[in-house]
Design a protein around this motif. Sequence first.
Motif, PDB file in Angstrom:
ATOM      1  N   SER A  57       1.700  15.074 -20.573  1.00 19.65           N
ATOM      2  CA  SER A  57       1.756  14.277 -21.809  1.00 19.65           C
ATOM      3  C   SER A  57       1.996  15.156 -23.025  1.00 19.65           C
ATOM      4  CB  SER A  57       0.456  13.495 -21.994  1.00 19.65           C
ATOM      5  OG  SER A  57       0.328  12.529 -20.987  1.00 19.65           O
ATOM      6  N   GLN A  58       1.351  16.306 -23.077  1.00 23.03           N
ATOM      7  CA  GLN A  58       1.550  17.222 -24.201  1.00 23.03           C
ATOM      8  C   GLN A  58       2.969  17.774 -24.211  1.00 23.03           C
ATOM      9  OE1 GLN A  58      -0.136  17.720 -26.817  1.00 23.03           O
ATOM     10  NE2 GLN A  58       0.917  19.477 -27.651  1.00 23.03           N
ATOM     11  N   VAL A  59       3.473  18.176 -23.051  1.00 25.92           N
ATOM     12  CA  VAL A  59       4.840  18.704 -22.969  1.00 25.92           C
ATOM     13  C   VAL A  59       5.839  17.653 -23.446  1.00 25.92           C
ATOM     14  CG1 VAL A  59       6.658  19.425 -21.358  1.00 25.92           C
ATOM     15  CG2 VAL A  59       4.373  20.434 -21.197  1.00 25.92           C
ATOM     16  N   GLU A  60       5.662  16.417 -23.013  1.00 26.53           N
ATOM     17  CA  GLU A  60       6.598  15.346 -23.369  1.00 26.53           C
ATOM     18  C   GLU A  60       6.737  15.159 -24.875  1.00 26.53           C
ATOM     19  OE1 GLU A  60       5.061  12.070 -21.084  1.00 26.53           O
ATOM     20  OE2 GLU A  60       6.382  12.533 -19.383  1.00 26.53           O
ATOM     21  N   THR A  61       5.705  15.492 -25.641  1.00 24.67           N
ATOM     22  CA  THR A  61       5.790  15.326 -27.106  1.00 24.67           C
ATOM     23  C   THR A  61       6.715  16.349 -27.749  1.00 24.67           C
ATOM     24  OG1 THR A  61       3.897  16.755 -27.629  1.00 24.67           O
ATOM     25  CG2 THR A  61       3.417  14.422 -27.170  1.00 24.67           C
ATOM     26  N   HIS A  62       7.111  17.377 -27.022  1.00 28.30           N
ATOM     27  CA  HIS A  62       7.949  18.445 -27.573  1.00 28.30           C
ATOM     28  C   HIS A  62       9.386  18.433 -27.043  1.00 28.30           C
ATOM     29  CE1 HIS A  62       4.623  20.478 -29.578  1.00 28.30           C
ATOM     30  NE2 HIS A  62       3.911  20.158 -28.523  1.00 28.30           N
TER      31      HIS A  62
END
Length: 167
Positions: A57-62
């Motif tokens: 989820s964190q990676v997807e925000t970037h």
Amino acid sequence: MSQSDPLEIPFGGVRVRYESAKSYDELVAALLADVGEQPVPVDDFPKDFDTWESYRSQVETHVGASGFMLFTTFDHGGWIAKAGIDRKVLRVIIGNPLIAITMLRHDVTAGLFAPVELLLVGEHHGGSSLTYVKPSSLMVVDDNPALSVAAEQLDVKLAALAAKVTA
């Protein structure tokens, strides 16, 4: 062969080059508009996100529009000028751990070539070029159909990004 003798596995890479009528600065701007202008600290994420889902989820925000994010850059043009080479040259490292895992789950040594590297060059005629080595030509050195499929999917994504930013 003893444990100290290295195993050499020859393979051949395929270099891909896209010419562009864009100036070097326009090409750099187009690429960074897609992948982001600031490097993403993906190595720090595992410290803060303890599950695959929270990490994902964190990676997807970037992730940029192309599916990639900026990891780092090296301004070769800044130092080669000292040796008398007057060219704008930027090496750009881009990737996405969520794409990389599709290959590393089949062969962790594919991580030698993930993330991927691009070379942006200001050409003498005023245009520019973007060059990279086709990821599948580097990653797949043994008969590994699952890795081949995943790496070829990366080839397609990378080619789409290159075509988009050089157009």
